[in-house]
Design a protein around this motif. Structure first.
Motif, PDB file in Angstrom:
ATOM      1  N   GLU A 165       0.859  -1.307  -0.135  1.00 38.42           N
ATOM      2  CA  GLU A 165       0.096   0.129   0.198  1.00 38.42           C
ATOM      3  C   GLU A 165       0.824   1.429  -0.011  1.00 38.42           C
ATOM      4  OE1 GLU A 165      -3.352   2.160   2.529  1.00 38.42           O
ATOM      5  OE2 GLU A 165      -2.739   0.222   3.297  1.00 38.42           O
ATOM      6  N   SER A 166       1.793   1.227   0.850  1.00 43.97           N
ATOM      7  CA  SER A 166       2.795   2.396   0.899  1.00 43.97           C
ATOM      8  C   SER A 166       3.400   2.742  -0.564  1.00 43.97           C
ATOM      9  CB  SER A 166       3.952   2.163   2.072  1.00 43.97           C
ATOM     10  OG  SER A 166       3.362   2.149   3.065  1.00 43.97           O
ATOM     11  N   ILE A 167       3.951   1.450  -1.234  1.00 43.49           N
ATOM     12  CA  ILE A 167       4.525   1.686  -2.574  1.00 43.49           C
ATOM     13  C   ILE A 167       3.548   2.308  -3.452  1.00 43.49           C
ATOM     14  CG2 ILE A 167       5.515   0.297  -4.586  1.00 43.49           C
ATOM     15  CD1 ILE A 167       6.820  -1.648  -2.256  1.00 43.49           C
ATOM     16  N   ARG A 168       2.459   1.738  -3.455  1.00 44.56           N
ATOM     17  CA  ARG A 168       1.494   2.403  -4.400  1.00 44.56           C
ATOM     18  C   ARG A 168       1.140   3.985  -4.079  1.00 44.56           C
ATOM     19  NH1 ARG A 168      -1.399  -2.440  -3.290  1.00 44.56           N
ATOM     20  NH2 ARG A 168      -2.439  -1.524  -1.681  1.00 44.56           N
ATOM     21  N   HIS A 169       1.055   4.322  -2.801  1.00 45.81           N
ATOM     22  CA  HIS A 169       1.061   5.644  -2.840  1.00 45.81           C
ATOM     23  C   HIS A 169       2.322   6.404  -2.850  1.00 45.81           C
ATOM     24  CE1 HIS A 169      -0.593   9.311  -0.799  1.00 45.81           C
ATOM     25  NE2 HIS A 169       0.504   9.313  -0.043  1.00 45.81           N
ATOM     26  N   ALA A 170       3.278   5.717  -2.586  1.00 48.66           N
ATOM     27  CA  ALA A 170       4.592   6.540  -2.967  1.00 48.66           C
ATOM     28  C   ALA A 170       4.823   6.298  -4.589  1.00 48.66           C
ATOM     29  CB  ALA A 170       5.878   5.836  -2.395  1.00 48.66           C
ATOM     30  N   ARG A 171       4.661   5.588  -5.236  1.00 47.70           N
ATOM     31  CA  ARG A 171       4.959   5.683  -6.585  1.00 47.70           C
ATOM     32  C   ARG A 171       4.205   6.750  -7.410  1.00 47.70           C
ATOM     33  NH1 ARG A 171       3.926   0.533  -7.784  1.00 47.70           N
ATOM     34  NH2 ARG A 171       5.658  -0.075  -8.014  1.00 47.70           N
ATOM     35  N   VAL A 172       3.110   7.287  -6.789  1.00 46.43           N
ATOM     36  CA  VAL A 172       2.504   8.622  -7.468  1.00 46.43           C
ATOM     37  C   VAL A 172       3.025   9.679  -7.220  1.00 46.43           C
ATOM     38  CG1 VAL A 172       0.528   9.905  -7.477  1.00 46.43           C
ATOM     39  CG2 VAL A 172       0.121   7.574  -7.627  1.00 46.43           C
ATOM     40  N   LEU A 173       3.817  10.022  -5.952  1.00 42.04           N
ATOM     41  CA  LEU A 173       4.431  11.130  -5.496  1.00 42.04           C
ATOM     42  C   LEU A 173       6.021  10.781  -6.142  1.00 42.04           C
ATOM     43  CD1 LEU A 173       3.540  11.330  -1.747  1.00 42.04           C
ATOM     44  CD2 LEU A 173       2.199  12.187  -3.787  1.00 42.04           C
ATOM     45  N   ASP A 174       6.565  10.060  -6.015  1.00 42.57           N
ATOM     46  CA  ASP A 174       7.959   9.954  -6.630  1.00 42.57           C
ATOM     47  C   ASP A 174       7.885   9.849  -7.962  1.00 42.57           C
ATOM     48  OD1 ASP A 174       8.747   9.394  -4.012  1.00 42.57           O
ATOM     49  OD2 ASP A 174       8.828   7.156  -3.990  1.00 42.57           O
ATOM     50  N   GLY A 175       7.027   9.350  -8.526  1.00 43.91           N
ATOM     51  CA  GLY A 175       7.045   9.485 -10.268  1.00 43.91           C
ATOM     52  C   GLY A 175       6.610  11.079 -10.382  1.00 43.91           C
ATOM     53  N   ARG A 176       6.002  11.746  -9.732  1.00 42.44           N
ATOM     54  CA  ARG A 176       5.882  13.216 -10.151  1.00 42.44           C
ATOM     55  C   ARG A 176       7.118  13.889  -9.953  1.00 42.44           C
ATOM     56  NH1 ARG A 176       2.287  15.629  -5.445  1.00 42.44           N
ATOM     57  NH2 ARG A 176       0.440  14.476  -6.820  1.00 42.44           N
ATOM     58  N   ILE A 177       7.616  13.480  -8.849  1.00 47.84           N
ATOM     59  CA  ILE A 177       9.193  14.496  -8.610  1.00 47.84           C
ATOM     60  C   ILE A 177      10.017  13.963  -9.703  1.00 47.84           C
ATOM     61  CG2 ILE A 177      11.060  14.292  -7.076  1.00 47.84           C
ATOM     62  CD1 ILE A 177       9.196  14.246  -4.793  1.00 47.84           C
ATOM     63  N   LEU A 178      10.092  12.663 -10.169  1.00 44.07           N
ATOM     64  CA  LEU A 178      11.311  12.065 -10.972  1.00 44.07           C
ATOM     65  C   LEU A 178      10.959  12.803 -12.050  1.00 44.07           C
ATOM     66  CD1 LEU A 178      12.053   8.649  -9.382  1.00 44.07           C
ATOM     67  CD2 LEU A 178      13.387  10.801  -9.261  1.00 44.07           C
ATOM     68  N   ARG A 179       9.755  13.001 -12.782  1.00 42.90           N
ATOM     69  CA  ARG A 179       9.233  13.516 -14.083  1.00 42.90           C
ATOM     70  C   ARG A 179       9.886  14.600 -14.400  1.00 42.90           C
ATOM     71  NH1 ARG A 179       4.764  10.489 -13.245  1.00 42.90           N
ATOM     72  NH2 ARG A 179       3.626  12.375 -12.776  1.00 42.90           N
ATOM     73  N   ARG A 180       9.965  15.535 -13.146  1.00 47.00           N
ATOM     74  CA  ARG A 180      10.381  16.783 -13.091  1.00 47.00           C
ATOM     75  C   ARG A 180      11.725  17.156 -13.166  1.00 47.00           C
ATOM     76  NH1 ARG A 180       5.837  18.082  -9.607  1.00 47.00           N
ATOM     77  NH2 ARG A 180       7.369  18.500  -7.940  1.00 47.00           N
ATOM     78  N   LEU A 193      16.625  -4.341   2.741  1.00 47.30           N
ATOM     79  CA  LEU A 193      17.511  -5.441   1.883  1.00 47.30           C
ATOM     80  C   LEU A 193      16.779  -6.744   2.069  1.00 47.30           C
ATOM     81  CD1 LEU A 193      21.157  -4.580   3.138  1.00 47.30           C
ATOM     82  CD2 LEU A 193      19.821  -3.770   0.805  1.00 47.30           C
ATOM     83  N   GLU A 194      16.089  -6.986   3.205  1.00 46.87           N
ATOM     84  CA  GLU A 194      15.512  -8.454   3.273  1.00 46.87           C
ATOM     85  C   GLU A 194      14.018  -8.405   2.711  1.00 46.87           C
ATOM     86  OE1 GLU A 194      15.720  -8.527   7.835  1.00 46.87           O
ATOM     87  OE2 GLU A 194      17.629  -8.168   7.854  1.00 46.87           O
ATOM     88  N   ASP A 195      13.653  -7.245   2.270  1.00 43.18           N
ATOM     89  CA  ASP A 195      12.126  -7.390   1.572  1.00 43.18           C
ATOM     90  C   ASP A 195      12.267  -7.283   0.155  1.00 43.18           C
ATOM     91  OD1 ASP A 195       9.103  -7.150   2.229  1.00 43.18           O
ATOM     92  OD2 ASP A 195       9.633  -5.591   1.083  1.00 43.18           O
ATOM     93  N   PRO A 196      11.891  -8.214  -0.719  1.00 41.76           N
ATOM     94  CA  PRO A 196      11.987  -8.312  -2.142  1.00 41.76           C
ATOM     95  C   PRO A 196      11.026  -7.210  -2.860  1.00 41.76           C
ATOM     96  CG  PRO A 196      11.775 -10.617  -1.493  1.00 41.76           C
ATOM     97  CD  PRO A 196      11.672  -9.722  -0.109  1.00 41.76           C
ATOM     98  N   GLY A 197       9.703  -6.975  -2.003  1.00 43.66           N
ATOM     99  CA  GLY A 197       8.933  -5.982  -2.717  1.00 43.66           C
ATOM    100  C   GLY A 197       9.582  -4.595  -2.688  1.00 43.66           C
ATOM    101  N   THR A 198      10.123  -4.188  -1.348  1.00 42.46           N
ATOM    102  CA  THR A 198      10.850  -2.948  -1.070  1.00 42.46           C
ATOM    103  C   THR A 198      12.043  -2.900  -2.024  1.00 42.46           C
ATOM    104  OG1 THR A 198      10.048  -2.984   1.029  1.00 42.46           O
ATOM    105  CG2 THR A 198      12.082  -1.545   0.436  1.00 42.46           C
ATOM    106  N   MET A 199      12.793  -3.959  -2.231  1.00 44.55           N
ATOM    107  CA  MET A 199      13.965  -3.764  -3.066  1.00 44.55           C
ATOM    108  C   MET A 199      13.541  -3.447  -4.543  1.00 44.55           C
ATOM    109  SD  MET A 199      16.446  -3.500  -1.111  1.00 44.55           S
ATOM    110  CE  MET A 199      17.796  -3.951  -2.191  1.00 44.55           C
ATOM    111  N   ASP A 200      12.558  -4.255  -4.851  1.00 43.89           N
ATOM    112  CA  ASP A 200      12.103  -4.276  -6.504  1.00 43.89           C
ATOM    113  C   ASP A 200      11.763  -2.520  -6.654  1.00 43.89           C
ATOM    114  OD1 ASP A 200      12.607  -6.637  -6.917  1.00 43.89           O
ATOM    115  OD2 ASP A 200      10.174  -7.010  -6.950  1.00 43.89           O
ATOM    116  N   TYR A 201      11.047  -2.013  -5.695  1.00 41.91           N
ATOM    117  CA  TYR A 201      10.694  -0.744  -6.043  1.00 41.91           C
ATOM    118  C   TYR A 201      11.933   0.285  -5.862  1.00 41.91           C
ATOM    119  CZ  TYR A 201       8.347   3.783  -5.187  1.00 41.91           C
ATOM    120  OH  TYR A 201       7.789   5.123  -5.369  1.00 41.91           O
ATOM    121  N   SER A 207      16.440   3.199 -11.641  1.00 42.67           N
ATOM    122  CA  SER A 207      16.196   3.065 -12.992  1.00 42.67           C
ATOM    123  C   SER A 207      15.589   4.477 -13.579  1.00 42.67           C
ATOM    124  CB  SER A 207      15.161   2.024 -13.342  1.00 42.67           C
ATOM    125  OG  SER A 207      14.076   2.306 -13.356  1.00 42.67           O
ATOM    126  N   LYS A 208      14.563   5.408 -12.591  1.00 39.24           N
ATOM    127  CA  LYS A 208      14.530   6.543 -13.098  1.00 39.24           C
ATOM    128  C   LYS A 208      15.152   7.889 -12.788  1.00 39.24           C
ATOM    129  CE  LYS A 208       9.379   4.564 -12.959  1.00 39.24           C
ATOM    130  NZ  LYS A 208       8.146   4.577 -12.566  1.00 39.24           N
TER     131      LYS A 208
END
Length: 343
Positions: A165-180, A193-201, A207-208
């Motif tokens: 849920e945090s990643i879904r919310h953060a992706r919108v905010l982080d994407g807005r920042i990185l696009r600019r 480092l121990e959480d695959p979902g966090t590391m993937d994000y 990459s952006k």
């Protein structure tokens, strides 16, 4: 029945016709493409450069070059999906720029301030520090801060692990920042480092264009934008209580200094032993598009524009992927990427 076309997605009729021929034939060699264009030139008195057409089709995501040097069509569903994604990204960027230049948010905030001023709450709207209670209000404040960030975003995550849920919310905010092209630095606790979902994000953010480090020391929770405004929790142990937002120059400067000290003691995001990002597929969509731009864009300025980023950011990504592939130059990077099946 009238044949639908791709003009509404930014593809002109000539390029679409060649793509349709590609779909019927399954692929072209460069000589076959040159013959086809020569035939069209005789019929329509329009001379097209085969190399330019080749570049346009691959840049648009309508075609790709095979290992054997053939120009092959991308599947219709994938091609249209890519065109839609590019068009939506372009429109979103244009709308965000229009929002900023129009001053509409400032205008609406002025109305909100008037309403607060009319209430007998004894509030001083010019205060530099305020308490924000409750997580909904904190999230709203974070949304506003990231929306107005223009040069730099500094954040920490003392817990390290991000929920879906945090990643879904953060992706919108982080994407807005990185696009600019805002310079984004994030510190994560080593538990990430121990959480695959966090590391993937985290690798998705890298990459952006984001810069991320891992800290093995305790972190203080901070969000700082443009070195002008900062957000810290009221209670670091219980962040749900709310946050303190400050624009006081002295206090913000002290928090920036704290962030810089934590940053210096942290470590770069690690790579797996094979040189690939742990827990992620380095041949993701962004990297494939970047590698395709190396093959098709004649200048860095063109490649950067196609990917919707600054030239400096584009060159940084090119250097990073060359290092990842162990390539001495861009041509070798393209060859190595093809050998791995990334493009």
């Amino acid at each position: 029945m009238t044949q639908a076309d791709l003009r509404f997605l930014g593809v002109d009729s000539d390029d679409e016709e060649i793509y349709r021929v590609l779909l019927r034939r399954g692929g072209f060699s460069r000589s076959e493409l040159a013959r086809l264009l020569a035939e069209e030139a005789r019929d329509e008195a329009a001379d097209q450069d085969p190399l330019a057409v080749h570049h346009r089709l691959t840049r648009l995501g309508l075609a790709t070059e095979t290992l054997g040097g053939l120009l092959a069509p991308v599947s219709p569903a994938k091609a249209v999906e890519g065109l839609v994604e590019h068009a939506v990204g372009r429109l979103r960027h244009e709308l965000e720029q229009e929002v900023v230049s129009s001053g509409i948010v400032d205008s609406l905030l002025a109305e909100h301030d008037k309403s607060l001023d009319g209430r007998a709450q004894g509030l001083d709207l010019n205060v530099t520090t305020e308490h924000i209670e409750g997580m909904p209000s904190v999230r709203a404040a974070i949304d506003e801060l990231t929306f107005f960030a223009r040069t730099e975003s500094l954040t920490t995550s003392p817990t390290g692990v991000l929920s879906p849920e945090s990643i879904r919310h953060a992706r919108v905010l982080d994407g807005r920042i990185l696009r600019r092209n805002v310079h984004m630095r994030t510190l994560m606790a080593s538990t990430a480092l121990e959480d695959p979902g966090t590391m993937d994000y985290l690798y998705e953010l890298v990459s952006k264009g984001a810069h991320i480090r891992i800290s093995y020391l305790p972190l203080e929770r901070l969000i700082i934008c443009d070195r002008a405004v900062a957000l810290t929790p009221i209670d670091p142990v219980n962040t749900s209580r709310g946050a303190i937002l400050t624009r006081d120059p002295g206090l913000v400067a002290a928090l920036v200094a704290l962030f810089e000290r934590m940053w210096r003691t942290a470590h770069d995001l690690p790579l797996a032993a094979d040189g690939e990002a742990a827990g992620s597929d380095l041949a993701n969509d962004f990297q494939r598009r970047l590698l395709r731009s190396l093959c098709t864009a004649q200048k860095d300025e063109i490649g950067a524009r196609d990917l919707g980023m600054a030239v400096r950011t584009y060159r940084k990504h090119v250097a990073s992927i060359m290092q990842l592939l162990g390539a001495a130059n861009r041509f070798q990077a393209a060859l190595l990427a093809r050998e791995r099946g990334w493009i």
